[in-house]
Write a protein that holds these residues in place. Structure first.
Motif, mmCIF file in Angstrom:
data_model
loop_
_atom_site.group_PDB
_atom_site.id
_atom_site.type_symbol
_atom_site.label_atom_id
_atom_site.label_comp_id
_atom_site.label_asym_id
_atom_site.label_seq_id
_atom_site.Cartn_x
_atom_site.Cartn_y
_atom_site.Cartn_z
ATOM 1 N N ASN A 1 -25.310 53.874 -23.115
ATOM 2 C CA ASN A 1 -26.225 53.255 -22.156
ATOM 3 C C ASN A 1 -25.484 52.782 -20.908
ATOM 4 O OD1 ASN A 1 -28.520 53.693 -23.668
ATOM 5 N ND2 ASN A 1 -28.353 51.742 -24.727
ATOM 6 N N PHE A 2 -24.300 52.237 -21.082
ATOM 7 C CA PHE A 2 -23.516 51.776 -19.933
ATOM 8 C C PHE A 2 -23.148 52.948 -19.029
ATOM 9 C CE2 PHE A 2 -19.487 50.754 -17.838
ATOM 10 C CZ PHE A 2 -19.926 49.674 -17.079
ATOM 11 N N ARG A 3 -22.732 54.057 -19.631
ATOM 12 C CA ARG A 3 -22.396 55.250 -18.848
ATOM 13 C C ARG A 3 -23.619 55.753 -18.082
ATOM 14 N NH1 ARG A 3 -20.637 58.399 -23.160
ATOM 15 N NH2 ARG A 3 -19.154 57.023 -24.102
ATOM 16 N N SER A 4 -24.753 55.788 -18.757
ATOM 17 C CA SER A 4 -25.976 56.229 -18.092
ATOM 18 C C SER A 4 -26.340 55.285 -16.959
ATOM 19 C CB SER A 4 -27.137 56.290 -19.089
ATOM 20 O OG SER A 4 -26.889 57.258 -20.066
ATOM 21 N N PHE A 5 -26.202 53.990 -17.186
ATOM 22 C CA PHE A 5 -26.517 52.990 -16.171
ATOM 23 C C PHE A 5 -25.630 53.165 -14.947
ATOM 24 C CE2 PHE A 5 -26.170 48.852 -14.149
ATOM 25 C CZ PHE A 5 -27.501 48.462 -14.068
ATOM 26 N N ARG A 6 -24.363 53.419 -15.201
ATOM 27 C CA ARG A 6 -23.389 53.553 -14.113
ATOM 28 C C ARG A 6 -23.591 54.836 -13.311
ATOM 29 N NH1 ARG A 6 -17.680 53.879 -16.338
ATOM 30 N NH2 ARG A 6 -18.490 55.943 -16.566
ATOM 31 N N LYS A 7 -23.962 55.928 -13.968
ATOM 32 C CA LYS A 7 -24.009 57.234 -13.310
ATOM 33 C C LYS A 7 -25.399 57.654 -12.826
ATOM 34 C CE LYS A 7 -20.157 59.202 -15.891
ATOM 35 N NZ LYS A 7 -19.745 60.251 -16.803
ATOM 36 N N ASN A 8 -26.442 57.135 -13.441
ATOM 37 C CA ASN A 8 -27.777 57.646 -13.180
ATOM 38 C C ASN A 8 -28.624 56.614 -12.437
ATOM 39 O OD1 ASN A 8 -30.480 58.460 -13.406
ATOM 40 N ND2 ASN A 8 -30.055 59.593 -15.279
ATOM 41 N N ARG A 9 -28.983 56.920 -11.218
ATOM 42 C CA ARG A 9 -29.741 55.994 -10.373
ATOM 43 C C ARG A 9 -31.124 55.682 -10.958
ATOM 44 N NH1 ARG A 9 -30.853 57.825 -4.491
ATOM 45 N NH2 ARG A 9 -32.239 56.186 -3.871
ATOM 46 N N ALA A 10 -31.800 56.676 -11.498
ATOM 47 C CA ALA A 10 -33.123 56.471 -12.084
ATOM 48 C C ALA A 10 -33.040 55.567 -13.314
ATOM 49 C CB ALA A 10 -33.749 57.814 -12.455
ATOM 50 N N TYR A 11 -31.987 55.715 -14.078
ATOM 51 C CA TYR A 11 -31.778 54.868 -15.267
ATOM 52 C C TYR A 11 -31.611 53.410 -14.840
ATOM 53 C CZ TYR A 11 -30.086 53.880 -20.001
ATOM 54 O OH TYR A 11 -29.949 53.403 -21.271
ATOM 55 N N ARG A 12 -30.848 53.172 -13.773
ATOM 56 C CA ARG A 12 -30.660 51.806 -13.255
ATOM 57 C C ARG A 12 -31.981 51.232 -12.759
ATOM 58 N NH1 ARG A 12 -26.081 54.061 -10.927
ATOM 59 N NH2 ARG A 12 -27.112 54.227 -8.902
ATOM 60 N N ALA A 13 -32.785 52.065 -12.134
ATOM 61 C CA ALA A 13 -34.063 51.610 -11.591
ATOM 62 C C ALA A 13 -34.966 51.082 -12.699
ATOM 63 C CB ALA A 13 -34.742 52.749 -10.841
ATOM 64 N N ARG A 14 -34.916 51.707 -13.876
ATOM 65 C CA ARG A 14 -35.725 51.221 -15.003
ATOM 66 C C ARG A 14 -35.348 49.798 -15.377
ATOM 67 N NH1 ARG A 14 -34.834 55.490 -19.339
ATOM 68 N NH2 ARG A 14 -34.285 57.055 -17.832
ATOM 69 N N PHE A 15 -34.055 49.500 -15.371
ATOM 70 C CA PHE A 15 -33.608 48.149 -15.709
ATOM 71 C C PHE A 15 -34.076 47.147 -14.666
ATOM 72 C CE2 PHE A 15 -30.831 50.444 -18.500
ATOM 73 C CZ PHE A 15 -30.665 49.577 -19.575
ATOM 74 N N HIS A 16 -33.983 47.512 -13.396
ATOM 75 C CA HIS A 16 -34.413 46.608 -12.336
ATOM 76 C C HIS A 16 -35.923 46.368 -12.406
ATOM 77 C CE1 HIS A 16 -30.508 46.426 -10.589
ATOM 78 N NE2 HIS A 16 -30.468 47.732 -10.405
ATOM 79 N N PHE A 17 -36.685 47.422 -12.670
ATOM 80 C CA PHE A 17 -38.132 47.280 -12.784
ATOM 81 C C PHE A 17 -38.485 46.369 -13.948
ATOM 82 C CE2 PHE A 17 -42.158 48.533 -14.686
ATOM 83 C CZ PHE A 17 -43.003 48.308 -13.613
ATOM 84 N N THR A 18 -37.835 46.544 -15.080
ATOM 85 C CA THR A 18 -38.119 45.726 -16.253
ATOM 86 C C THR A 18 -37.816 44.263 -15.972
ATOM 87 O OG1 THR A 18 -37.634 47.578 -17.709
ATOM 88 C CG2 THR A 18 -37.608 45.395 -18.697
ATOM 89 N N ARG A 19 -36.707 43.994 -15.334
ATOM 90 C CA ARG A 19 -36.349 42.614 -15.005
ATOM 91 C C ARG A 19 -37.390 42.006 -14.068
ATOM 92 N NH1 ARG A 19 -30.759 41.708 -12.251
ATOM 93 N NH2 ARG A 19 -31.796 43.215 -10.948
ATOM 94 N N TYR A 20 -37.797 42.753 -13.066
ATOM 95 C CA TYR A 20 -38.813 42.285 -12.123
ATOM 96 C C TYR A 20 -40.137 42.059 -12.846
ATOM 97 C CZ TYR A 20 -41.982 42.287 -8.152
ATOM 98 O OH TYR A 20 -42.951 41.960 -7.240
ATOM 99 N N TYR A 21 -40.534 43.013 -13.670
ATOM 100 C CA TYR A 21 -41.803 42.968 -14.390
ATOM 101 C C TYR A 21 -41.877 41.748 -15.305
ATOM 102 C CZ TYR A 21 -45.504 44.405 -17.593
ATOM 103 O OH TYR A 21 -46.636 44.447 -18.354
ATOM 104 N N GLU A 22 -40.778 41.415 -15.963
ATOM 105 C CA GLU A 22 -40.770 40.296 -16.901
ATOM 106 C C GLU A 22 -40.808 38.941 -16.203
ATOM 107 O OE1 GLU A 22 -37.318 41.152 -19.214
ATOM 108 O OE2 GLU A 22 -38.409 42.464 -20.584
ATOM 109 N N LYS A 23 -40.359 38.857 -14.957
ATOM 110 C CA LYS A 23 -40.260 37.575 -14.262
ATOM 111 C C LYS A 23 -41.441 37.272 -13.353
ATOM 112 C CE LYS A 23 -35.279 37.136 -14.263
ATOM 113 N NZ LYS A 23 -34.083 36.989 -13.450
#
Length: 90
Positions: free
Chosen positions: A14-36
């Motif tokens: 997951n860390f490798r995917s997060f570091r290399k894949n822009r779309a994968y990172r976007a999912r994390f940012h969306f989830t953080r925004y969505y939860e707050k």
């Protein structure tokens, strides 16, 4: 394989995917925004696959909602990539 080893492998993958894949990172940012953030009950969110192209079914659903007088009070939000921002705004 022990469960600790499996867990560690998943974390590394997951860390490798997060570091290399822009779309994968976007999912994390969306989830953080969505939860707050609070949910706006008067907003409708539209997104096509990967926010690359606002056409096809998503466009026609948006058009039907935008043309429906019963839904005029709703805010329509369209997700798009930065490169398509000007095109979607027009």
């Amino acid at each position: 394989m022990s469960s600790i080893k499996k867990t560690w492998k998943a974390i590394r993958r997951n860390f490798r995917s997060f570091r290399k894949n822009r779309a994968y990172r976007a999912r994390f940012h969306f989830t953080r925004y969505y939860e707050k953030e609070p949910i706006d009950e008067k907003a409708i969110f539209f997104e096509s696959y990967s926010a690359n192209n606002f056409s096809g079914n998503v466009f026609y659903i948006y058009k039907a909602i935008a043309d429906d007088p019963r839904l005029k009070e709703y805010r329509k939000v369209i997700a798009c990539n930065r490169k398509n921002h000007a095109e979607v705004q027009s």
